[in-house]
Design a protein around this motif. Structure first.
Motif, PDB file in Angstrom:
ATOM      1  N   ILE A  96       0.858  -1.183   0.000  1.00 51.66           N
ATOM      2  CA  ILE A  96       0.000   0.000   0.000  1.00 51.66           C
ATOM      3  C   ILE A  96       0.895   1.234   0.000  1.00 51.66           C
ATOM      4  CG2 ILE A  96      -1.791   1.264   1.227  1.00 51.66           C
ATOM      5  CD1 ILE A  96      -2.712  -1.387   0.056  1.00 51.66           C
ATOM      6  N   PRO A  97       0.723   2.168  -0.940  1.00 56.51           N
ATOM      7  CA  PRO A  97       1.580   3.355  -0.971  1.00 56.51           C
ATOM      8  C   PRO A  97       1.458   4.188   0.307  1.00 56.51           C
ATOM      9  CG  PRO A  97       0.340   3.126  -3.023  1.00 56.51           C
ATOM     10  CD  PRO A  97      -0.224   2.128  -2.062  1.00 56.51           C
ATOM     11  N   GLU A  98       2.570   4.748   0.756  1.00 57.06           N
ATOM     12  CA  GLU A  98       2.591   5.600   1.944  1.00 57.06           C
ATOM     13  C   GLU A  98       1.670   6.801   1.777  1.00 57.06           C
ATOM     14  OE1 GLU A  98       4.060   5.413   4.910  1.00 57.06           O
ATOM     15  OE2 GLU A  98       4.980   3.446   4.567  1.00 57.06           O
ATOM     16  N   SER A  99       1.461   7.217   0.527  1.00 60.65           N
ATOM     17  CA  SER A  99       0.651   8.417   0.279  1.00 60.65           C
ATOM     18  C   SER A  99      -0.787   8.253   0.749  1.00 60.65           C
ATOM     19  CB  SER A  99       0.663   8.750  -1.218  1.00 60.65           C
ATOM     20  OG  SER A  99       0.217   7.639  -1.989  1.00 60.65           O
ATOM     21  N   LEU A 100      -1.242   6.998   0.894  1.00 53.74           N
ATOM     22  CA  LEU A 100      -2.609   6.776   1.358  1.00 53.74           C
ATOM     23  C   LEU A 100      -2.818   7.360   2.746  1.00 53.74           C
ATOM     24  CD1 LEU A 100      -5.315   5.371   0.594  1.00 53.74           C
ATOM     25  CD2 LEU A 100      -4.500   3.372   1.836  1.00 53.74           C
ATOM     26  N   ALA A 101      -1.792   7.310   3.584  1.00 56.49           N
ATOM     27  CA  ALA A 101      -1.909   7.806   4.953  1.00 56.49           C
ATOM     28  C   ALA A 101      -2.023   9.316   5.006  1.00 56.49           C
ATOM     29  CB  ALA A 101      -0.719   7.331   5.783  1.00 56.49           C
ATOM     30  N   SER A 102      -1.687   9.999   3.920  1.00 58.86           N
ATOM     31  CA  SER A 102      -1.736  11.463   3.898  1.00 58.86           C
ATOM     32  C   SER A 102      -3.107  12.000   3.517  1.00 58.86           C
ATOM     33  CB  SER A 102      -0.692  11.998   2.909  1.00 58.86           C
ATOM     34  OG  SER A 102       0.608  11.546   3.246  1.00 58.86           O
ATOM     35  N   ASN A 103      -4.013  11.134   3.107  1.00 49.94           N
ATOM     36  CA  ASN A 103      -5.341  11.557   2.673  1.00 49.94           C
ATOM     37  C   ASN A 103      -6.141  12.087   3.860  1.00 49.94           C
ATOM     38  OD1 ASN A 103      -7.962  11.800   1.735  1.00 49.94           O
ATOM     39  ND2 ASN A 103      -8.078   9.748   0.875  1.00 49.94           N
ATOM     40  N   PRO A 104      -6.501  13.368   3.876  1.00 47.18           N
ATOM     41  CA  PRO A 104      -7.206  13.925   5.032  1.00 47.18           C
ATOM     42  C   PRO A 104      -8.681  13.554   5.101  1.00 47.18           C
ATOM     43  CG  PRO A 104      -6.933  15.604   3.353  1.00 47.18           C
ATOM     44  CD  PRO A 104      -6.216  14.391   2.852  1.00 47.18           C
ATOM     45  N   ASN A 105      -9.242  13.020   3.997  1.00 45.77           N
ATOM     46  CA  ASN A 105     -10.680  12.728   3.952  1.00 45.77           C
ATOM     47  C   ASN A 105     -11.023  11.258   4.158  1.00 45.77           C
ATOM     48  OD1 ASN A 105     -11.421  15.453   3.232  1.00 45.77           O
ATOM     49  ND2 ASN A 105     -10.539  15.026   1.216  1.00 45.77           N
ATOM     50  N   LEU A 106     -10.015  10.414   4.265  1.00 47.67           N
ATOM     51  CA  LEU A 106     -10.259   8.970   4.314  1.00 47.67           C
ATOM     52  C   LEU A 106     -10.993   8.574   5.600  1.00 47.67           C
ATOM     53  CD1 LEU A 106      -9.629   6.385   2.657  1.00 47.67           C
ATOM     54  CD2 LEU A 106      -7.654   6.045   4.164  1.00 47.67           C
ATOM     55  N   TRP A 107     -12.213   8.076   5.442  1.00 46.20           N
ATOM     56  CA  TRP A 107     -12.971   7.603   6.613  1.00 46.20           C
ATOM     57  C   TRP A 107     -13.301   6.115   6.521  1.00 46.20           C
ATOM     58  CZ3 TRP A 107     -17.867   5.485   6.090  1.00 46.20           C
ATOM     59  CH2 TRP A 107     -18.496   5.695   4.874  1.00 46.20           C
ATOM     60  N   GLU A 108     -13.175   5.546   5.309  1.00 48.48           N
ATOM     61  CA  GLU A 108     -13.458   4.119   5.147  1.00 48.48           C
ATOM     62  C   GLU A 108     -12.430   3.517   4.206  1.00 48.48           C
ATOM     63  OE1 GLU A 108     -17.450   1.692   4.700  1.00 48.48           O
ATOM     64  OE2 GLU A 108     -16.981   2.687   2.806  1.00 48.48           O
ATOM     65  N   LEU A 109     -11.775   2.435   4.654  1.00 51.81           N
ATOM     66  CA  LEU A 109     -10.778   1.736   3.848  1.00 51.81           C
ATOM     67  C   LEU A 109     -11.101   0.248   3.862  1.00 51.81           C
ATOM     68  CD1 LEU A 109      -8.140   1.752   2.222  1.00 51.81           C
ATOM     69  CD2 LEU A 109      -6.916   1.475   4.395  1.00 51.81           C
ATOM     70  N   LYS A 110     -11.476  -0.295   2.697  1.00 58.73           N
ATOM     71  CA  LYS A 110     -11.818  -1.711   2.588  1.00 58.73           C
ATOM     72  C   LYS A 110     -11.005  -2.323   1.450  1.00 58.73           C
ATOM     73  CE  LYS A 110     -16.492  -1.500   4.511  1.00 58.73           C
ATOM     74  NZ  LYS A 110     -17.923  -1.821   4.303  1.00 58.73           N
ATOM     75  N   LEU A 111     -10.052  -3.163   1.826  1.00 57.94           N
ATOM     76  CA  LEU A 111      -9.157  -3.788   0.862  1.00 57.94           C
ATOM     77  C   LEU A 111      -9.205  -5.312   0.964  1.00 57.94           C
ATOM     78  CD1 LEU A 111      -6.025  -1.505   1.487  1.00 57.94           C
ATOM     79  CD2 LEU A 111      -7.823  -1.175  -0.194  1.00 57.94           C
ATOM     80  N   PHE A 112     -10.205  -5.880   1.612  1.00 57.52           N
ATOM     81  CA  PHE A 112     -10.181  -7.302   1.933  1.00 57.52           C
ATOM     82  C   PHE A 112     -10.289  -8.184   0.698  1.00 57.52           C
ATOM     83  CE2 PHE A 112     -14.620  -5.924   2.575  1.00 57.52           C
ATOM     84  CZ  PHE A 112     -15.328  -6.837   1.810  1.00 57.52           C
TER      85      PHE A 112
END
Length: 984
Positions: free
Chosen positions: A329-345
């Protein structure tokens, strides 16, 4: 003489004439509204109570009416959700100033014809959503040039979309979702250049592509076409929809790559493409979608890595589960200020998750389960105190549980099983106040369960098996009164089982096997009325088995093997209906109770050297005293003489009953209080007592010595019916555990080497099929009786579907399986094909997939025959056929229907080919007399109720399962006090 100014006279006259015209106009609207209310609609709930004559002849203050204050004219009628009945009230359209007509969420029935719409061409809004309309969509006349909103969703319209639907010059909203439309999505819909909202979801369209002409709808903001049998690729023209905010093409069969042109949707906020067959890598153009907040591409065949540009987007909800993504998973994902739901299963992602994930956003839902992630769980997942769900099972996460999670007061749902997590669980984590589901089994956690767990008052499920937890199990667990499932097996817990655990009244499963628990089994178990499973095996427990366990009403799994339990086996345990039973490897002694003195239970009793049984081997026989042996010898001598004298008669009787072969009944189970001798039952199974015969066996009338009459079904034997055992088990398992006034009671069952019999309460009036189709009985079934039968059967099926856990699907609903007692009350019977809907290997996405089509010809739902998928809606269809059978008095496949015609097609064509009319003061279908069973001789009120039941039957037999009501809804519709009015 004074001369008047002409203007002074003319202006007042004009004003007076104008006012007079307005008064005349509103009075006309008033008359039209009253006429429609009295002649075209029925208002059973009295919502139109103020639609009554008044001296002003002004309806502007009536419920649902909006007037133009300047023109003093009715411009809007909104009766949505009022529960009105009747056909389409076209009379409303006689109000020429009417612009908006909304009749959504009512019980408008029948067809919508071009003729009935001819008066409504001046409308700007027409909403008939969520009604009971059937038949084909109407052709709209060319005069509908002002129509801006057309909503016909949630009905039962069928067939093709007519050509006229491509000729609405001003139409902005077109909603046809949740119908039975079966043609392809036509290209001419691309002519509706003013459309902003376009919804065709949940229709059984013929498989076809999304027309490229969709790209012509450049003003479109909402394109909603899930579950519409779309195939092929997403057209490149989709990128022309520059104003589109919501794109939903989910749950179709779209294939190929996602087009690069999707980057042209510069206004899009939500993209839902899940549940297709899309493949290939994600297009880089996704990075151009600066307004995108929700992206769901799950359940496809997408591959490759997650691009850095996409990970860096300000997406709030990112769902990529059930694909073939890989890599880190790219590190840049952690910088997203709007991320409230992450589903990668359900992917193949690997490596570690970004360390700062959650630090920069209000993360609420986190699901990365079933991947190949390693390393520690990110410590900032709950940094903003918004996290509700952590789902990370089936990975390779290691290290300690982050201590920061012990302060995550928002956390409610945790599943981190099957990883390599270790160390002690933070003390405060056990007691998170909103936590209701905690699953941590299959890790390497150690230490004890903290007493702070008492603060988790909402906890209903605690699964921590397969770890290295140790110490005493805290008494504070007893404060968790919502606890339903507790599994702590395969750990190293020691000490006594908390005696207060019996205070958990909602407990259904308790598994504590393979620990070091000692002491006694808690004895005051009467509060465990919901307990189905108790496993305390392979511990160090001592003392005796509590007799109270035998009084638990639904306990079917009992395993206390591998302990040091002493004493005799309580005879109370024989009352349990057990699927799993094991008392082996203990220190039990004494005689095995007669209820367990069968070969079936031998393995469950071994390893108790001091148990004895007169019959079971290798369990030793019970020793008798010398005095007992002496008396036994005398009694035996007498018995030998009597036995020799009676044996010939006995074997002759057995031979007559079973074709010359003796069949020992090795298991007799009673489910109701009834006194009987199985040998008396067997001797009554003779030809002269046969009262019925079916696919699974013969039914006999048996008079017991107690004076009670029972119905006994003897299942077919041997090669004639090879699935006899499965039918027998299905009936016993189903009817043995349910009680309802409209479901036949199972009284007892007997099984032998070659014989299976079932005893039921006797129904004086036989089956509904016999009563309807036997000339000697049908005259007894007037309409009130038939309606009572319909409601009773519906209530029985609703109980199976909605009140049983797990839900039960009957799979063979038909008139022959609905029995009638002495007062003609209905009992649903014959559960030989019944199945439970439960989450096990047999279930996929909420339905059971059967190995063969089950049911009876004429009653089987159309989708069942080719999908072999069992849902409750299959029973609903079959019940709808029964309703039509009650109305018509005909078999579902009656020869009078003609070739390739069954009762559903026959009634549907007869009903839809005629308009509703007034006949002798009774509202009904023109051909209703041709449909209704003439043996009933129905009254005027009967006709009204028959029409209501027929509409319910047509709903139940909808070709598309999603449009069929639930059985609970069917009961509500049948019991509604509704009169269906006629449309003019």
């Amino acid at each position: 003489m004074t001369h008047l100014d002409p203007k002074a006279v003319f202006v007042p006259c004009v004003l007076l004439l104008w006012c007079f015209t307005l008064v005349i106009s509103i009075a006309g609207d008033y008359e039209i509204l009253l006429r429609v209310k009295n002649a075209q609609i029925d208002d059973p709930h009295g919502n139109l109570h103020d639609w009554v004559p008044n001296k002003d002849h002004n309806p502007c203050n009536w419920t649902g009416i909006t007037c133009d204050p300047k023109q003093l004219a009715v411009i809007s009628i909104n009766l949505s959700g009022f529960g009105i009945f009747g056909g389409f009230p076209s009379g409303f359209c006689r109000i020429h100033t009417l612009q908006n007509l909304s009749l959504a969420s009512n019980n408008i029935n029948g067809t919508l014809s071009s003729e009935s719409l001819s008066l409504c061409s001046h409308l700007q809004l027409l909403s008939l959503s969520n009604n009971l309309l059937v038949g084909r969509l109407p052709e709209f006349p060319p005069e509908f040039s002002q129509l801006q909103v057309l909503d016909l969703s949630l009905n039962n319209f069928s067939g093709d979309i007519p050509d006229s639907f491509g000729r609405f010059p001003a139409l902005k909203v077109l909603t046809l979702s949740s119908n039975l439309l079966s043609g392809q999505i036509p290209a001419f819909l691309g002519n509706l250049s003013e459309l902003t909202r376009f919804e065709l979801a949940i229709n059984p369209f013929k498989p076809g592509p999304l027309p490229p002409e969709i790209g012509n709808l450049t003003k479109l903001e909402n394109l909603f076409v899930p579950t519409a049998n779309l195939v092929g690729s997403i057209p490149e023209s989709i990128g022309n929809l520059v104003l589109l905010k919501n794109l939903d093409l989910s749950d179709n069969d779209l294939s190929g790559r996602i087009p690069e042109s999707i980057g042209g949707l510069r206004s899009v906020e939500q993209i839902e493409l899940f549940g297709n067959q899309l493949s290939g890598e994600l297009p880089e153009s996704f990075a151009n979608l600066s307004a995108l907040t929700n992206l769901d591409l799950s359940l496809n065949r997408l591959t490759g890595k997650l691009p850095n540009k996409i990970a860096a987007m300000s997406i709030g909800s990112l769902n990529l589960n059930d694909n073939f993504f890989e890599g880190e998973i790219p590190e840049s994902l952690a910088s997203n200020p709007n991320l409230w739901e992450l589903k990668l299963f359900n992917n193949s992602f690997s490596g570690t998750l970004p360390e700062n994930l959650g630090q920069n956003s209000d993360l609420e839902n986190f699901d990365v389960s079933t991947n190949k992630f390693t390393g520690e769980l990110p410590k900032y997942l709950c940094f903003r105190k918004k996290l509700q769900n952590i789902i990370a099972f089936d990975n390779r996460f290691s290290g300690n549980l982050p201590s920061t999670l012990s302060e995550c007061s928002s956390l409610a749902y945790v599943r981190i099983q099957n990883n390599e997590l270790s160390g002690e669980v933070p003390v405060n984590f056990w007691g998170l106040p909103l936590l209701y589901f905690l699953q941590m089994d299959g890790n390497r956690f150690r230490g004890s369960v903290s007493p702070s767990i008492s603060s988790a008052r909402n906890l209903s499920t605690l699964l921590i098996s397969g770890n290295n937890f140790s110490g005493e199990f805290p008494n504070s667990i007893c404060r968790l009164h919502e606890l339903v499932t507790l599994q702590v097996s395969r750990n190293q817990f020691s000490g006594d089982i908390p005696f207060c655990i019996t205070e958990l009244k909602k407990l259904q499963k308790l598994r504590m096997e393979e620990n070091l628990f000692s002491g006694k089994i808690p004895s005051s178990v009467s509060s465990w009325t919901d307990l189905t499973e108790l496993n305390l095996s392979r511990n160090q427990l001592s003392g005796e088995i509590p007799p109270g366990l035998g009084d638990l009403p639904v306990l079917n799994y009992l395993d206390i093997s591998g302990n040091s339990i002493t004493g005799e086996i309580p005879v109370e345990l024989t009352k349990l209906k057990l699927n799993q039973f094991n008392l082996s490897d203990n220190k039990l002694y004494g005689k095995v109770p007669s209820g367990f003195d069968q070969d079936l239970f031998v393995s469950s009793l071994l390893g108790n050297p001091n148990l004895c049984s007169p019959d079971l081997k290798p369990i030793p026989p019970c020793q008798k005293s010398k005095r007992e042996s002496f008396y036994a010898l005398i009694v035996l001598s007498i018995c030998v003489v009597l036995l020799l004298a009676s044996s010939l008669c006995y074997f002759r009787t057995k031979s007559n009953a079973f074709g010359g072969k003796s069949k020992k009944l090795h298991k007799v189970t009673t489910f109701q209080r009834i006194g009987f001798n199985e040998e008396d039952v067997i001797s009554s199974l003779t030809d002269e007592n046969i009262i019925g015969s079916g696919g699974s066996g013969r039914v006999y009338r048996v008079n017991l010595k107690t004076g009670q009459t029972v119905a006994v079904k003897k299942l077919w034997e041997g090669c004639r019916k090879p699935d006899t055992e499965s039918i027998f088990r299905s009936e016993v398992d189903t009817l043995g555990r349910i009680r309802h006034g409209n479901i036949v009671k199972l009284l007892f069952s007997c099984s032998g080497e070659e014989c299976r019999i079932l005893g039921f309460e006797f129904m004086e009036n036989g089956s509904l099929g016999d009563a309807l189709h036997d000339e000697r009985s049908v005259s007894l079934l007037d309409w009130p009786k038939r309606f009572t039968i319909a409601v009773g059967a519906a209530q029985g099926l609703a109980y199976l579907h909605h009140d049983c856990v797990p839900a039960i699907v009957h799979r063979d609903v038909k008139s022959n399986n609905i029995l009638l007692d002495e007062e003609f009350r209905a009992r649903v019977a014959d559960f030989g094909l019944a199945k439970t809907l439960q989450l096990d290997a047999e279930v996929a996405e909420g339905h059971c997939v059967m190995s063969r089509v089950a049911g009876s010809y004429g009653y089987i739902a159309p989708e069942y025959a080719y999908t072999l998928k069992v849902t409750e809606k299959s029973d609903v269809y079959s019940f709808g056929v029964v309703l039509l059978e009650l109305i018509t008095g005909k078999w579902p496949t009656d020869s009078s229907f003609g070739d390739n015609m069954d009762i559903v097609k026959w009634v549907t064509e007869a009903a839809l080919s005629s308009s509703q009319v007034e006949k002798d003061g009774v509202c009904g279908f023109k051909d209703l007399d041709r449909i209704v069973d003439p043996m009933m001789n129905p009254s005027e009120w009967d006709y009204r109720e028959i029409e209501k039941v027929m509409h319910v039957a047509l709903l139940c037999t909808s070709a598309f399962p999603i449009n069929r009501p639930s059985m609970r809804r069917v009961v509500e519709l049948l019991l509604k006090d509704a009169k269906l009015s006629c449309s003019k």
